[in-house]
Scaffold this motif. Structure first.
Motif, PDB file in Angstrom:
ATOM      1  N   GLU A  22       0.828  -1.203   0.000  1.00  0.00           N
ATOM      2  CA  GLU A  22       0.000   0.000   0.000  1.00  0.00           C
ATOM      3  C   GLU A  22       0.863   1.254   0.000  1.00  0.00           C
ATOM      4  OE1 GLU A  22      -3.033   2.283   3.108  1.00  0.00           O
ATOM      5  OE2 GLU A  22      -2.934   0.101   3.141  1.00  0.00           O
ATOM      6  N   LEU A  23       1.970   1.206   0.745  1.00  0.00           N
ATOM      7  CA  LEU A  23       2.847   2.377   0.845  1.00  0.00           C
ATOM      8  C   LEU A  23       3.590   2.645  -0.456  1.00  0.00           C
ATOM      9  CD1 LEU A  23       4.254   4.595   2.528  1.00  0.00           C
ATOM     10  CD2 LEU A  23       5.959   2.869   3.182  1.00  0.00           C
ATOM     11  N   ALA A  24       4.093   1.608  -1.102  1.00  0.00           N
ATOM     12  CA  ALA A  24       4.990   1.785  -2.251  1.00  0.00           C
ATOM     13  C   ALA A  24       4.427   2.713  -3.323  1.00  0.00           C
ATOM     14  CB  ALA A  24       5.370   0.429  -2.839  1.00  0.00           C
ATOM     15  N   PRO A  25       3.206   2.500  -3.830  1.00  0.00           N
ATOM     16  CA  PRO A  25       2.715   3.400  -4.880  1.00  0.00           C
ATOM     17  C   PRO A  25       2.448   4.822  -4.391  1.00  0.00           C
ATOM     18  CG  PRO A  25       1.036   1.799  -4.294  1.00  0.00           C
ATOM     19  CD  PRO A  25       2.289   1.369  -3.609  1.00  0.00           C
ATOM     20  N   LEU A  26       2.241   4.978  -3.087  1.00  0.00           N
ATOM     21  CA  LEU A  26       2.025   6.323  -2.543  1.00  0.00           C
ATOM     22  C   LEU A  26       3.314   7.136  -2.522  1.00  0.00           C
ATOM     23  CD1 LEU A  26      -0.303   5.592   0.521  1.00  0.00           C
ATOM     24  CD2 LEU A  26      -0.976   6.349  -1.768  1.00  0.00           C
ATOM     25  N   LEU A  27       4.464   6.468  -2.522  1.00  0.00           N
ATOM     26  CA  LEU A  27       5.747   7.174  -2.450  1.00  0.00           C
ATOM     27  C   LEU A  27       6.127   7.853  -3.761  1.00  0.00           C
ATOM     28  CD1 LEU A  27       7.838   4.570  -0.433  1.00  0.00           C
ATOM     29  CD2 LEU A  27       6.984   6.767   0.400  1.00  0.00           C
ATOM     30  N   LEU A  28       5.564   7.397  -4.875  1.00  0.00           N
ATOM     31  CA  LEU A  28       5.900   8.004  -6.161  1.00  0.00           C
ATOM     32  C   LEU A  28       5.503   9.475  -6.184  1.00  0.00           C
ATOM     33  CD1 LEU A  28       4.824   5.178  -8.623  1.00  0.00           C
ATOM     34  CD2 LEU A  28       7.154   5.786  -7.933  1.00  0.00           C
ATOM     35  N   GLY A  29       6.448  10.325  -6.544  1.00  0.00           N
ATOM     36  CA  GLY A  29       6.218  11.763  -6.579  1.00  0.00           C
ATOM     37  C   GLY A  29       6.558  12.478  -5.284  1.00  0.00           C
ATOM     38  N   CYS A  30       6.689  11.727  -4.179  1.00  0.00           N
ATOM     39  CA  CYS A  30       7.121  12.348  -2.925  1.00  0.00           C
ATOM     40  C   CYS A  30       8.580  12.787  -3.054  1.00  0.00           C
ATOM     41  CB  CYS A  30       6.957  11.377  -1.765  1.00  0.00           C
ATOM     42  SG  CYS A  30       5.236  11.023  -1.327  1.00  0.00           S
ATOM     43  N   VAL A  31       9.010  13.697  -2.181  1.00  0.00           N
ATOM     44  CA  VAL A  31      10.329  14.308  -2.322  1.00  0.00           C
ATOM     45  C   VAL A  31      11.161  14.062  -1.066  1.00  0.00           C
ATOM     46  CG1 VAL A  31      11.594  16.443  -2.776  1.00  0.00           C
ATOM     47  CG2 VAL A  31       9.358  16.078  -3.832  1.00  0.00           C
ATOM     48  N   LEU A  32      12.322  13.442  -1.258  1.00  0.00           N
ATOM     49  CA  LEU A  32      13.280  13.223  -0.185  1.00  0.00           C
ATOM     50  C   LEU A  32      14.178  14.449  -0.109  1.00  0.00           C
ATOM     51  CD1 LEU A  32      14.396  11.085   1.853  1.00  0.00           C
ATOM     52  CD2 LEU A  32      15.990  10.403   0.040  1.00  0.00           C
ATOM     53  N   VAL A  33      14.176  15.101   1.036  1.00  0.00           N
ATOM     54  CA  VAL A  33      14.851  16.388   1.184  1.00  0.00           C
ATOM     55  C   VAL A  33      15.918  16.306   2.276  1.00  0.00           C
ATOM     56  CG1 VAL A  33      14.550  18.854   1.647  1.00  0.00           C
ATOM     57  CG2 VAL A  33      12.707  17.563   0.535  1.00  0.00           C
ATOM     58  N   GLY A  34      17.121  16.768   1.968  1.00  0.00           N
ATOM     59  CA  GLY A  34      18.164  16.840   2.974  1.00  0.00           C
ATOM     60  C   GLY A  34      19.548  16.809   2.360  1.00  0.00           C
ATOM     61  N   ARG A  35      20.538  17.282   3.114  1.00  0.00           N
ATOM     62  CA  ARG A  35      21.938  17.286   2.694  1.00  0.00           C
ATOM     63  C   ARG A  35      22.141  17.999   1.363  1.00  0.00           C
ATOM     64  NH1 ARG A  35      23.743  11.244   4.925  1.00  0.00           N
ATOM     65  NH2 ARG A  35      23.024  11.677   7.043  1.00  0.00           N
ATOM     66  N   GLY A  36      21.369  19.078   1.196  1.00  0.00           N
ATOM     67  CA  GLY A  36      21.563  19.930   0.033  1.00  0.00           C
ATOM     68  C   GLY A  36      20.892  19.474  -1.233  1.00  0.00           C
ATOM     69  N   VAL A  37      20.082  18.403  -1.177  1.00  0.00           N
ATOM     70  CA  VAL A  37      19.459  17.852  -2.381  1.00  0.00           C
ATOM     71  C   VAL A  37      17.977  17.545  -2.112  1.00  0.00           C
ATOM     72  CG1 VAL A  37      19.402  15.812  -3.902  1.00  0.00           C
ATOM     73  CG2 VAL A  37      21.575  16.910  -3.365  1.00  0.00           C
ATOM     74  N   ALA A  38      17.162  17.752  -3.124  1.00  0.00           N
ATOM     75  CA  ALA A  38      15.760  17.328  -3.088  1.00  0.00           C
ATOM     76  C   ALA A  38      15.547  16.332  -4.217  1.00  0.00           C
ATOM     77  CB  ALA A  38      14.825  18.521  -3.243  1.00  0.00           C
ATOM     78  N   LEU A  39      15.090  15.123  -3.873  1.00  0.00           N
ATOM     79  CA  LEU A  39      14.940  14.030  -4.831  1.00  0.00           C
ATOM     80  C   LEU A  39      13.468  13.642  -4.947  1.00  0.00           C
ATOM     81  CD1 LEU A  39      16.516  11.862  -6.582  1.00  0.00           C
ATOM     82  CD2 LEU A  39      16.254  10.359  -4.589  1.00  0.00           C
ATOM     83  N   ARG A  40      12.918  13.867  -6.127  1.00  0.00           N
ATOM     84  CA  ARG A  40      11.539  13.441  -6.430  1.00  0.00           C
ATOM     85  C   ARG A  40      11.571  11.961  -6.820  1.00  0.00           C
ATOM     86  NH1 ARG A  40       9.548  13.517 -11.831  1.00  0.00           N
ATOM     87  NH2 ARG A  40       7.293  13.139 -11.958  1.00  0.00           N
ATOM     88  N   ILE A  41      10.876  11.134  -6.080  1.00  0.00           N
ATOM     89  CA  ILE A  41      10.923   9.688  -6.290  1.00  0.00           C
ATOM     90  C   ILE A  41      10.087   9.312  -7.509  1.00  0.00           C
ATOM     91  CG2 ILE A  41      10.366   7.440  -5.302  1.00  0.00           C
ATOM     92  CD1 ILE A  41      10.811   8.700  -2.530  1.00  0.00           C
ATOM     93  N   THR A  42      10.720   8.607  -8.454  1.00  0.00           N
ATOM     94  CA  THR A  42      10.025   8.220  -9.682  1.00  0.00           C
ATOM     95  C   THR A  42       9.901   6.705  -9.843  1.00  0.00           C
ATOM     96  OG1 THR A  42      12.097   8.291 -10.959  1.00  0.00           O
ATOM     97  CG2 THR A  42      10.760  10.314 -10.893  1.00  0.00           C
ATOM     98  N   GLU A  43      10.599   5.936  -9.006  1.00  0.00           N
ATOM     99  CA  GLU A  43      10.561   4.475  -9.138  1.00  0.00           C
ATOM    100  C   GLU A  43      10.827   3.832  -7.781  1.00  0.00           C
ATOM    101  OE1 GLU A  43      12.826   0.962 -11.741  1.00  0.00           O
ATOM    102  OE2 GLU A  43      13.475   3.059 -11.870  1.00  0.00           O
ATOM    103  N   ILE A  44      10.018   2.831  -7.448  1.00  0.00           N
ATOM    104  CA  ILE A  44      10.069   2.159  -6.146  1.00  0.00           C
ATOM    105  C   ILE A  44       9.914   0.661  -6.367  1.00  0.00           C
ATOM    106  CG2 ILE A  44       8.640   1.712  -4.081  1.00  0.00           C
ATOM    107  CD1 ILE A  44      10.195   4.159  -3.587  1.00  0.00           C
ATOM    108  N   GLU A  45      10.582  -0.131  -5.537  1.00  0.00           N
ATOM    109  CA  GLU A  45      10.291  -1.557  -5.471  1.00  0.00           C
ATOM    110  C   GLU A  45       9.905  -1.920  -4.043  1.00  0.00           C
ATOM    111  OE1 GLU A  45      13.057  -3.493  -9.024  1.00  0.00           O
ATOM    112  OE2 GLU A  45      13.711  -3.667  -6.933  1.00  0.00           O
ATOM    113  N   ALA A  46       8.879  -2.750  -3.903  1.00  0.00           N
ATOM    114  CA  ALA A  46       8.434  -3.203  -2.591  1.00  0.00           C
ATOM    115  C   ALA A  46       9.040  -4.558  -2.269  1.00  0.00           C
ATOM    116  CB  ALA A  46       6.913  -3.293  -2.550  1.00  0.00           C
ATOM    117  N   TYR A  47       9.402  -4.748  -0.992  1.00  0.00           N
ATOM    118  CA  TYR A  47       9.946  -6.014  -0.506  1.00  0.00           C
ATOM    119  C   TYR A  47       9.142  -6.439   0.718  1.00  0.00           C
ATOM    120  CZ  TYR A  47      13.538  -5.615  -3.971  1.00  0.00           C
ATOM    121  OH  TYR A  47      14.169  -5.537  -5.180  1.00  0.00           O
ATOM    122  N   VAL A  48       8.584  -7.673   0.628  1.00  0.00           N
ATOM    123  CA  VAL A  48       7.467  -8.050   1.498  1.00  0.00           C
ATOM    124  C   VAL A  48       7.866  -9.095   2.545  1.00  0.00           C
ATOM    125  CG1 VAL A  48       4.992  -8.614   1.461  1.00  0.00           C
ATOM    126  CG2 VAL A  48       6.020  -7.513  -0.505  1.00  0.00           C
ATOM    127  N   GLY A  49       9.069  -8.954   3.091  1.00  0.00           N
ATOM    128  CA  GLY A  49       9.461  -9.730   4.256  1.00  0.00           C
ATOM    129  C   GLY A  49       9.481 -11.227   4.057  1.00  0.00           C
TER     130      GLY A  49
END
Length: 225
Positions: A22-49
């Motif tokens: 459920e979380l993985a597709p919601l992360l697309l387009g979110c932005v990781l911010v810190g250490r001088g860089v902002a990264l818009r997430i365009t690709e994710i893989e889920a790993y299900v334990g």
């Protein structure tokens, strides 16, 4: 856009405390911010334990994967083939052992900083390639193996995840930076990349999520059609 243009608050721990698929597709387009860089997430893989033969948590808790079994919202960082590190966002309740690998992203702030990091680590000729692949995304963001366990929900960690900022990433009614409730409007799904056959079966494990048509998505062309 620069990191200073992204003053929006960190997504709360409750956002990450949900099943990984459920979380993985919601992360697309979110932005990781810190250490001088902002990264818009365009690709994710889920790993299900424990049910996922491609997951580091498949055979249970170890010293190496302990972060995956911790509380959600932390980064699980591991070394891949001794060459580079990859970063995952821990999902679901503590003890679950699930996470989302950040496979690729677009650097939307701090391009010069990201480029300097990438060129110091190897060859990078275009902005498109700054974070196009999991190792590249980690280098561009300034994340190393020493950051395993970094808490994206702790204001003192120096890094956080904010909601989607770009209008093309937001479903109707979703406001900039707010907690996503719906998958990305250009969501595409398929098998994961670079795993052994039993973990990448397209029908059993269609757990790679990407923004369809985005040029920063990694992988061979046929897998992105």
């Amino acid at each position: 856009m620069t990191p200073s243009d992204v003053p929006l608050p960190a997504l709360p721990r409750e956002f990450f405390d949900r099943p990984v698929l459920e979380l993985a597709p919601l992360l697309l387009g979110c932005v990781l911010v810190g250490r001088g860089v902002a990264l818009r997430i365009t690709e994710i893989e889920a790993y299900v334990g424990a049910e996922d033969p491609g997951s580091h948590a498949y055979r249970g808790l170890t010293a190496r994967n302990a972060t995956m079994f911790g509380e959600p919202g932390h980064l699980y960082v591991y070394r891949h083939m001794g060459l580079h590190s990859c970063m995952n966002i821990v999902a679901d309740a503590a003890g679950t052992g699930t996470g989302c690998l950040i496979r690729a992203g677009e650097v939307v702030g701090g391009v010069e900083t990201a480029l300097a990091r990438r060129q110091a680590a190897g060859v990078c000729r275009t902005e498109r390639d700054l974070a196009r692949g999991p190792g590249r995304a980690t280098v561009a963001s300034g994340i190393t193996f020493a950051d395993d366990g970094l808490d994206l929900c702790d204001p003192g960690s120096g890094m956080h995840l904010t909601g989607r900022l770009d209008p093309q990433d937001r479903p109707d009614g979703e406001q900039p930076g707010e907690e996503p409730l719906l998958p990305h409007p250009q969501l595409a799904v398929g098998p994961r990349i670079g795993l052994r056959e039993e973990a990448s079966h397209p029908e059993l494990f269609p757990w790679r999520y990407r923004i369809a048509g985005d040029p920063t998505v990694s992988g061979p062309g046929p897998m992105n059609r």
